[in-house]
Design a protein around this motif. Sequence first.
Motif, PDB file in Angstrom:
ATOM      1  N   LYS A  32      14.384  -2.138 -10.507  1.00 38.24           N
ATOM      2  CA  LYS A  32      14.642  -0.999  -9.635  1.00 38.24           C
ATOM      3  C   LYS A  32      13.688  -1.036  -8.459  1.00 38.24           C
ATOM      4  N   LYS A  33      14.168  -0.558  -7.302  1.00 33.52           N
ATOM      5  CA  LYS A  33      13.315  -0.450  -6.127  1.00 33.52           C
ATOM      6  C   LYS A  33      12.542   0.857  -6.192  1.00 33.52           C
ATOM      7  N   ALA A  34      11.350   0.854  -5.587  1.00 30.01           N
ATOM      8  CA  ALA A  34      10.505   2.042  -5.601  1.00 30.01           C
ATOM      9  C   ALA A  34       9.637   2.064  -4.351  1.00 30.01           C
ATOM     10  N   ILE A  35       9.091   3.238  -4.054  1.00 25.28           N
ATOM     11  CA  ILE A  35       8.157   3.412  -2.940  1.00 25.28           C
ATOM     12  C   ILE A  35       6.831   3.881  -3.524  1.00 25.28           C
ATOM     13  N   ILE A  36       5.741   3.303  -3.062  1.00 22.93           N
ATOM     14  CA  ILE A  36       4.417   3.655  -3.552  1.00 22.93           C
ATOM     15  C   ILE A  36       3.977   4.961  -2.901  1.00 22.93           C
ATOM     16  N   VAL A  37       3.640   5.964  -3.725  1.00 22.88           N
ATOM     17  CA  VAL A  37       3.192   7.255  -3.207  1.00 22.88           C
ATOM     18  C   VAL A  37       1.744   7.553  -3.581  1.00 22.88           C
ATOM     19  N   GLY A  76       0.832  -1.196   0.000  1.00 20.18           N
ATOM     20  CA  GLY A  76       0.000   0.000   0.000  1.00 20.18           C
ATOM     21  C   GLY A  76       0.869   1.248   0.000  1.00 20.18           C
ATOM     22  N   LEU A  77       0.287   2.360   0.417  1.00 17.36           N
ATOM     23  CA  LEU A  77       1.004   3.636   0.431  1.00 17.36           C
ATOM     24  C   LEU A  77       2.211   3.566   1.362  1.00 17.36           C
ATOM     25  N   GLY A  78       3.358   3.996   0.883  1.00 20.47           N
ATOM     26  CA  GLY A  78       4.569   4.037   1.694  1.00 20.47           C
ATOM     27  C   GLY A  78       5.346   2.741   1.738  1.00 20.47           C
ATOM     28  N   ASP A  79       4.911   1.706   1.044  1.00 20.13           N
ATOM     29  CA  ASP A  79       5.605   0.420   1.053  1.00 20.13           C
ATOM     30  C   ASP A  79       6.606   0.334  -0.090  1.00 20.13           C
ATOM     31  N   LYS A  80       7.631  -0.479   0.112  1.00 14.73           N
ATOM     32  CA  LYS A  80       8.698  -0.651  -0.877  1.00 14.73           C
ATOM     33  C   LYS A  80       8.371  -1.818  -1.792  1.00 14.73           C
ATOM     34  N   VAL A  81       8.583  -1.612  -3.100  1.00 11.61           N
ATOM     35  CA  VAL A  81       8.328  -2.647  -4.100  1.00 11.61           C
ATOM     36  C   VAL A  81       9.515  -2.716  -5.049  1.00 11.61           C
ATOM     37  N   ASN A 100      -1.881   4.612  -9.917  1.00 12.38           N
ATOM     38  CA  ASN A 100      -0.891   4.021  -9.011  1.00 12.38           C
ATOM     39  C   ASN A 100       0.449   4.673  -9.294  1.00 12.38           C
ATOM     40  N   ASN A 101       0.955   5.460  -8.344  1.00  6.05           N
ATOM     41  CA  ASN A 101       2.183   6.220  -8.531  1.00  6.05           C
ATOM     42  C   ASN A 101       3.294   5.683  -7.646  1.00  6.05           C
ATOM     43  N   VAL A 102       4.520   5.676  -8.168  1.00  6.19           N
ATOM     44  CA  VAL A 102       5.688   5.260  -7.400  1.00  6.19           C
ATOM     45  C   VAL A 102       6.824   6.246  -7.633  1.00  6.19           C
ATOM     46  N   VAL A 103       7.797   6.227  -6.708  1.00  9.66           N
ATOM     47  CA  VAL A 103       9.022   7.017  -6.823  1.00  9.66           C
ATOM     48  C   VAL A 103      10.191   6.045  -6.758  1.00  9.66           C
ATOM     49  N   LEU A 104      11.104   6.137  -7.711  1.00 13.43           N
ATOM     50  CA  LEU A 104      12.267   5.246  -7.750  1.00 13.43           C
ATOM     51  C   LEU A 104      13.251   5.617  -6.658  1.00 13.43           C
ATOM     52  N   ILE A 105      13.841   4.596  -6.017  1.00 13.76           N
ATOM     53  CA  ILE A 105      14.862   4.805  -4.991  1.00 13.76           C
ATOM     54  C   ILE A 105      16.053   3.906  -5.297  1.00 13.76           C
ATOM     55  N   ASP A 106      17.198   4.232  -4.690  1.00 15.69           N
ATOM     56  CA  ASP A 106      18.367   3.363  -4.839  1.00 15.69           C
ATOM     57  C   ASP A 106      18.391   2.375  -3.678  1.00 15.69           C
ATOM     58  N   ASP A 107      19.468   1.615  -3.560  1.00 16.73           N
ATOM     59  CA  ASP A 107      19.531   0.573  -2.536  1.00 16.73           C
ATOM     60  C   ASP A 107      19.580   1.135  -1.117  1.00 16.73           C
ATOM     61  N   ASP A 108      20.056   2.388  -0.954  1.00 13.41           N
ATOM     62  CA  ASP A 108      20.126   3.007   0.366  1.00 13.41           C
ATOM     63  C   ASP A 108      18.816   3.656   0.779  1.00 13.41           C
ATOM     64  N   GLY A 109      17.856   3.756  -0.124  1.00 16.13           N
ATOM     65  CA  GLY A 109      16.587   4.389   0.198  1.00 16.13           C
ATOM     66  C   GLY A 109      16.508   5.841  -0.225  1.00 16.13           C
ATOM     67  N   ASN A 110      17.541   6.334  -0.913  1.00 16.65           N
ATOM     68  CA  ASN A 110      17.521   7.712  -1.389  1.00 16.65           C
ATOM     69  C   ASN A 110      16.798   7.774  -2.733  1.00 16.65           C
ATOM     70  N   PRO A 111      15.963   8.799  -2.949  1.00 11.35           N
ATOM     71  CA  PRO A 111      15.293   8.902  -4.242  1.00 11.35           C
ATOM     72  C   PRO A 111      16.281   9.180  -5.369  1.00 11.35           C
ATOM     73  N   ILE A 112      16.035   8.594  -6.542  1.00  7.01           N
ATOM     74  CA  ILE A 112      16.928   8.778  -7.687  1.00  7.01           C
ATOM     75  C   ILE A 112      16.702  10.145  -8.320  1.00  7.01           C
ATOM     76  N   GLY A 113      15.441  10.581  -8.415  1.00 10.79           N
ATOM     77  CA  GLY A 113      15.130  11.883  -9.005  1.00 10.79           C
ATOM     78  C   GLY A 113      15.344  13.010  -8.008  1.00 10.79           C
ATOM     79  N   THR A 114      15.230  14.237  -8.520  1.00 10.07           N
ATOM     80  CA  THR A 114      15.398  15.414  -7.663  1.00 10.07           C
ATOM     81  C   THR A 114      14.082  16.118  -7.379  1.00 10.07           C
ATOM     82  N   ARG A 115      12.996  15.678  -8.002  1.00 11.59           N
ATOM     83  CA  ARG A 115      11.705  16.313  -7.809  1.00 11.59           C
ATOM     84  C   ARG A 115      10.613  15.290  -8.054  1.00 11.59           C
ATOM     85  N   ILE A 116       9.511  15.397  -7.306  1.00 12.11           N
ATOM     86  CA  ILE A 116       8.354  14.526  -7.493  1.00 12.11           C
ATOM     87  C   ILE A 116       7.268  15.344  -8.168  1.00 12.11           C
ATOM     88  N   LEU A 117       6.743  14.830  -9.275  1.00 13.41           N
ATOM     89  CA  LEU A 117       5.848  15.600 -10.122  1.00 13.41           C
ATOM     90  C   LEU A 117       4.370  15.423  -9.778  1.00 13.41           C
TER      91      LEU A 117
END
Length: 151
Positions: free
Chosen positions: A88-93, A74-79, A110-127
């Motif tokens: 690629k890992k992502a978080i559901i937003v 669900g919202l906030g979970d890692k997939v 259904n929207n997601v944000v890509l993250i790296d292995d450390d949990g940092n987002p890959i992009g610099t802005r969420i649209l």
Amino acid sequence: MNSLIKLLPTTLDFVLHRSFSITSPLNNLQKVSRVNVVDNSKLALDGNVYKRMPRIIHCYKKNNSLTRTRLTAGLGDKVLLAIKGQMKKAIIVGCKQTVRKPNVPQFDKNNVVLIDDDGNPIGTRILAPIPAFFRTRGDLAKIAAIATTFV
């Protein structure tokens, strides 16, 4: 004629001995669910116009029930996503919901944000807008920091 009536099942027998199951609709995402990547990373911008939409291939949250175990997120979970032939890992937003939940925003995609292995987002802005409770969760603070709007 009476023997024919005895052979036909009554509606009560049909209801008691039903051979199909009725399940409630799933309000979370599961494997093979299609998603939209809403950050501005190069992989996300190319992946949304690629010939296949990004799909969830693994959910890291396990939902245990007494009858069976189903992997849902669900919202906030890692997939884990399959995007442009990469994993690629992502978080559901954002998550479409058939049943309205209290204090949870309802999204149309259904929207997601890509993250790296450390949990940092890959992009610099969420649209796209993200839920406001991301500000209070410590593991999602990095995503809330680059978000432009909250719901």
